[in-house]
Structures are given as C-alpha cells and as structure tokens.
Design an enzyme around this catalytic site. Structure first.
Site, PDB file in Angstrom:
ATOM      1  N   CYS A   1       0.809  -1.223   0.000  1.00 37.29           N
ATOM      2  CA  CYS A   1       0.000   0.000   0.000  1.00 37.29           C
ATOM      3  C   CYS A   1       0.839   1.268   0.000  1.00 37.29           C
ATOM      4  CB  CYS A   1      -0.931   0.005   1.209  1.00 37.29           C
ATOM      5  SG  CYS A   1      -1.833  -1.539   1.435  1.00 37.29           S
TER       6      CYS A   1
ATOM      7  N   HIS B   1      -3.042   6.962   6.645  1.00 40.84           N
ATOM      8  CA  HIS B   1      -3.305   5.752   5.861  1.00 40.84           C
ATOM      9  C   HIS B   1      -4.782   5.408   5.997  1.00 40.84           C
ATOM     10  CE1 HIS B   1      -2.559   1.915   3.950  1.00 40.84           C
ATOM     11  NE2 HIS B   1      -3.087   1.275   4.989  1.00 40.84           N
TER      12      HIS B   1
ATOM     13  N   HIS C   1      -9.575   2.417  -0.948  1.00 43.64           N
ATOM     14  CA  HIS C   1      -8.155   2.076  -0.880  1.00 43.64           C
ATOM     15  C   HIS C   1      -7.715   1.627  -2.272  1.00 43.64           C
ATOM     16  CE1 HIS C   1      -4.333   0.803   0.295  1.00 43.64           C
ATOM     17  NE2 HIS C   1      -4.595   0.171   1.423  1.00 43.64           N
TER      18      HIS C   1
END
Length: 632
Positions: free
Chosen positions: A281, A434, A472
């Site tokens: 990520c 995040h 995401h």
C-alpha cells in the site's frame, strides 16, 4: 547544496474525479466551495462523465440540448454526486448481486447401468479416464459410458458479500479518448493520468526535456497486482480454465512495470532513469522516495512519479475478502443495526468499522529540482523534503503492524521541525492518514500519532483520511493522499471524515483533531503523507506547502532570480489556465505517441566523453560517474 524536490504538476483520476487543479479534492469538499469553484467542479465532472460535451463552441447535453455552465448542477448535480466517490460496484466491472463462478457438481447415474452421454470426439478429455468406455458412433462423435460418478464444473452465480468500491466516475472511459488497442484499464488510466500531469504543469514538455541532459529525467512508477483485467494478467490466468486461448499481449501488459513503460514509451519519450518498485500500500511513496533521492543526489532533475491500480475484479476482491480485510454486507449491517447498507459509508477510518473498501486510481506527480523549477518558471505546488521507509522486523503475521511506522513518522516529524521550526510543526501541520478503515488500523495508527504527538508536544493534530471517499486504491493510495494534501494547501479546507458518526472509543485521539465534517482552516505549512503496507512496508513523506517552500527558496536565491522567475511563471499560469479550461470542457487531448518520433539508433553518436541522441539538444556525459576516484 542538496537539491530540493519541487512538485510542479500533478494529474490523475480516482473515484473523486480528475486530479489536476484539485478537481477530485473539490468533489470531496463540494459543500465548502465558493459558487464559482462549485460550478467549475460540476462542469468538469459532467464532461468527464460524458453527461455534457463541448462541441462547435457550445456546451450541450448528450441529447444535443444546449446548456449553460451555470445550469449543469441543477440538471445533473444529483447524478454527478451519485456517480462519484465510493458507491455500489457498477456492472461494467461485474455483477455483485450475481457474480459468476464455476460450481462443482458430482453426477451419478440414476440406475446401475452407469452414466451415458454422447459428445464430439475432439471434446474428449486427454487422456481419457481409464474407467470410461468409449464407442465411436461416426468419424466425429462418440458414445461414452461412465460406470462410476462424474465430476463437472458448471456456470453458476452467487451473491457477492462485498458490493462497494471507489470507482472512476460513472461514464468515464479512457479507452475512447485515444487508440487504446485493447489495453488493460489500468494502462488506459495511466495514459490519462500522465497526460493530465504533464499538461497541468503549464510547461512546454519538449522544452522541459531539452532543458537538461536526456539521462537526467526519470520515471518512477508501479502497480502491485499488475493489470488484472481480461487484457492483462486476469485474462492470462483465467484463459485455459475457461477453455479460451491466451493472447500475445496478456503477459506483457499484465506486468506491474507497465505503467512506467507506458509513460516512457507513449507519453514523455524518456530515455533516462526508469524505475519500478512495489511496497504494497506504500508503493507510490516507495517510488517517490527513489525520485526524491535521485533529485537530491543530482542524478535526476525531472521526475515523473506515478502509480496505478485498477483491480476491481471478482478474484482480487475475493482474495481480500477471504482475508477478512474488506467491509462486507453482513459486517456493515451489524454496525448500523439495519437491514440496509449505505454504500457511501462503507469506508470509515477511525470510526466503528469492519474493513476497508477497495478502489481504483492512477496518480502522477511531476517533480523538478529547485534550480530547474525556478529557471523554467514552473508553478511551485509544494516540495517533498524527504520520504522515510522502515520495516517492522520479526513478525508473527505478515499482515500485522509493527514498529516500522513509528520510525518513519518520527523521522518525518523531526525533519519538519528542524527545517520549518516548532511553531510550524505544532500549529500548521496535518496528517494524511493511511486510514484503511479496519478495526486494527484505527487503533495501531492512531497510537503512533498519539505517541509522536506527545514526544513533539503537538496538540489537536489535524487528521484527514482520503480512503473514506475514494477507497483504498492500493498502489496509488499515497498518491491520493498527496493529491488531497495539495488541495488543502490550495483551498484551506480540511476534509473531515464524513462517513463516520463519531471517533471509535478505542482510537487514541487525545492529541488528535479528527472531525466528522469538512471545515475551513488556516494556512497549512506541512503535510505528513503516511502509509502502512502489508508485510511491513511503512513509509512517511514530509511535504511542504507552496508558501513554506518559497520561504526555503528565498534563503537560497537572490531577489534578481526571483524576479526573473515570477516573470516566467506568469506565462506558465496562463498555459495552466488554458489547460484547466480545456479539461473542464472535456478537451483532454491525451498524449499517446505510438511509434511517433522513434529514435534512429544508427544516428547515435558515441564518443569517449559524451553521447548524442537524435531529438535531444543536450548530450549525455559519459565521464564524471566515477564515485571511486580514490581507488582509480
């Protein structure tokens, strides 16, 4: 002097819309915009979504009716809002209510005579099972007797428990904007994003390319899963199982390096550094780190940093879902105590949540060293003073968090304090979290911020979480965060986490300012882009605002240099305004140089000290690369 990496342009696409000129950011904070900015945003989204088109000097609906810019929101506002941000997965991806799969079926004969059927001879399995009795009926057909049971797989459909994603705006189709040649969706989005970024700079790209040596330009980009659509790895893996043939393109186009290669080969014509690294990520930040390091070292003067992921496929979603990482219908209903699911609110960073929501996106940032940025008259959108990466050490579970993100955040904050000072850090900094929207993340990430805030005496540290709105996007997720940071710098609006009712009880928010509504804020000087990736891929970037960046540059350059810069920047701003107007009208003019301007290798001139390449004004210097002069 260490070169300062300056952000001079950014483009891309995600569920909020186009990245350039903060269209995606504006969509997120829509209700806080001025009337003019709101109208601009609705128009840009309407043309992006093919609801309105610009033709022969006039705006028209797709039905051919004339429409004015001021009328777009009244006519299409609700449709535009419904077709952007996180929402129920649309049928152009797959049917989440009836997702196709192959179900096993064991067939047994209803009597003791065995199972009998006929088929074409060519359709028999190879080899034929030894228990089968095959009788030829004619040259093409056979009769088969299976004395025992037969296992087959047949088409079936199931209700997918994961139904929401951050998808590109409804109606956006990059494949129609250029000759896309059956390319995967992610690579089509890369062409759009790279064009958007290049044009957003307001600079003549040919002039940029020839302002430095050819080997001083670099492209740094990656995906994680690669291209998982039918035209890439998805089709490659499924083909034989579906009885289809593998194409000549699927393997090559599926590689996670392809976003880098497409930018070089079809958009910029770069012959300098080409770099691809994946960090789960944190992939965008990993590539940004490589670019920043190369600029600081003087190896690169122009850097294109990118990342793309368009993996809204049943297989990828099932993979994350099986891990328990994705928010599903059952979990959301339990959270809300309802039989209905609000697909808008599936991603809930730092609130009561049950998993993340996957998204698709492509983000491209263009950086230059400070000397080149000023000499070109580039727009200073901010600067990346450094990016820190640290691992977690020994782990019990590969997906579990660890100490690495404490290190990256602490280093990033310490650097900001050393350069900008304690007042800027404590009063004018914020975090692009995040914020994946998992129960574990809300606790572990907030604890990091809590402890760092305590150490550096920070109170009411502002937190924003882009994944609440765009999902995401995996590889480009920290690119989404950077785009939001630039939006905050430009508009002085801090996005709240509007998908939660309140901060969860187990979040460490004593030193944090996490709000559920968007709000106006003072000028921000510092943004911390934070990413926690699977496997211990942690990264944090320290990003300075345009104002803070200019303060730093004022210490390095004279008033005369700044006067010349400001004159050149006026021309840049005029070019940027033209592109923004064109883009808002849907006139993107994608750059796709398929085979155009290929370099004649026979015309290369190689000497002992330099090398010239056709089409480039400057030579590549072959000497001066020896770092081991003490050993020579």
């Amino acid at each position: 002097m260490t070169a300062l990496p300056i952000i001079v342009g950014m483009g891309g696409i995600n569920a909020a819309g186009r990245t350039s000129f903060h269209q995606g950011f504006r969509r997120i904070v829509l209700d806080k915009l001025s009337l003019a900015a709101r109208q601009e945003t609705f128009l840009g989204l309407a043309t992006l979504m093919n609801l309105v088109r610009y033709q022969d000097g006039n705006l028209m609906t797709c039905d051919g009716e004339p429409i004015e810019k001021e009328q777009v929101e009244a006519r299409f506002g609700e449709q535009i809002k419904a077709g952007t941000l996180i929402r129920k997965i649309e049928s152009n991806h797959f049917d989440v209510d009836a997702t196709h799969w192959q179900q096993k079926l064991t067939i047994k004969s209803s009597d003791d005579g065995g199972l009998k059927f006929t088929c074409k001879k060519r359709d028999l399995p190879n080899p034929v099972p030894s228990s089968w009795q095959v009788t030829e009926l004619d040259k093409k057909s056979v009769a088969v007797l299976v004395p025992d049971q037969l296992e087959v797989k047949h088409d079936s459909y199931r209700d997918n428990p994961v139904k929401a994603a951050g998808q590109f705006p409804t109606g956006f189709d990059p494949s129609t904007m250029y000759n896309s040649r059956y390319q995967p969706r992610g690579l089509q989005a890369t062409i759009f994003a790279a064009t958007d970024a290049v044009r957003s700079t307001g600079l003549d790209w040919h002039k940029v390319m020839n302002s430095v040596r050819p080997d001083q330009i670099g492209t740094y980009s990656a995906s994680i899963a690669g291209q998982m659509n039918d035209e890439g790895f998805g089709g490659l893996i499924r083909a034989r199982m579906k009885g289809e043939r593998v194409s000549t393109k699927q393997l090559a186009l599926g590689l996670n390096t392809m976003s880098t290669d497409f930018i070089n080969a079809y958009v910029t014509g770069n012959v300098g550094t080409t770099f691809t690294t994946s960090g789960a990520c944190a992939t965008f930040l990993y590539n940004l780190r490589a670019a920043v390091n190369d600029i600081q070292a003087g190896r690169t003067r122009v850097a294109i940093v990118a990342s793309v992921e368009c993996a809204l496929t049943p297989e990828v979603i099932e993979g994350f879902g099986t891990m328990g990482a994705l928010a599903n219908e059952e979990g959301l209903k339990k959270l809300d105590g309802s039989d209905e699911v609000n697909y808008r609110r599936t991603s809930r960073p730092f609130g009561d949540n049950c998993g993340f929501t996957i998204g698709e996106g492509a983000q491209v940032a263009i950086l230059m060293d400070d000397e080149l940025a000023l000499s070109m008259g580039a727009q200073v959108m901010g600067s990346v003073v450094d990016v820190f990466v640290n691992a977690d050490g020994v782990k019990k579970s590969i997906t579990a968090p660890g100490p690495g993100n404490y290190i990256t955040m602490a280093k990033s904050v310490a650097l900001a304090q050393q350069i900008a000072g304690s007042d800027a850090l404590r009063q004018r900094s914020f975090i692009l979290a995040h914020g994946s929207s998992t129960p574990q993340n809300r606790v572990t990430e907030s604890l990091i911020y809590h402890k760092v805030a305590e150490a550096f005496e920070i109170s009411n540290w502002k937190i924003a979480a882009p994944k609440a709105f765009v999902g995401h996007t995996i590889a480009p997720a920290s690119g989404d965060q950077l785009a939001m940071a630039l939006g905050v710098f430009s508009h002085n609006i801090m996005p709240g986490i509007t998908t939660i009712d309140s901060v969860a009880d187990d979040v460490y928010d004593e030193h944090l300012d996490i709000r559920t509504e968007h709000y106006e804020c003072d000028d921000m000087d510092i943004a911390f882009i934070n990413s926690k990736g699977f496997g211990g891929n942690n990264a944090t970037a320290t990003v300075f605002s345009p104002n803070q960046t200019m303060k730093l540059l004022a210490k390095r350059y004279s008033e005369e240099v700044f006067k010349g810069y400001q004159q050149k920047r006026c021309l840049t701003e005029q070019a940027q305004a033209r592109y923004q107007q064109e883009a808002d009208l849907g006139q993107y003019q994608l750059i796709y140089r398929f085979g155009e301007g290929q370099i004649d290798e026979t015309a290369l001139v190689i000497g002992k000290e330099s090398m010239s390449i056709p089409g480039f004004d400057n030579d590549i210097v072959l000497t001066g690369n020896n770092q081991y002069t003490d050993l020579s």
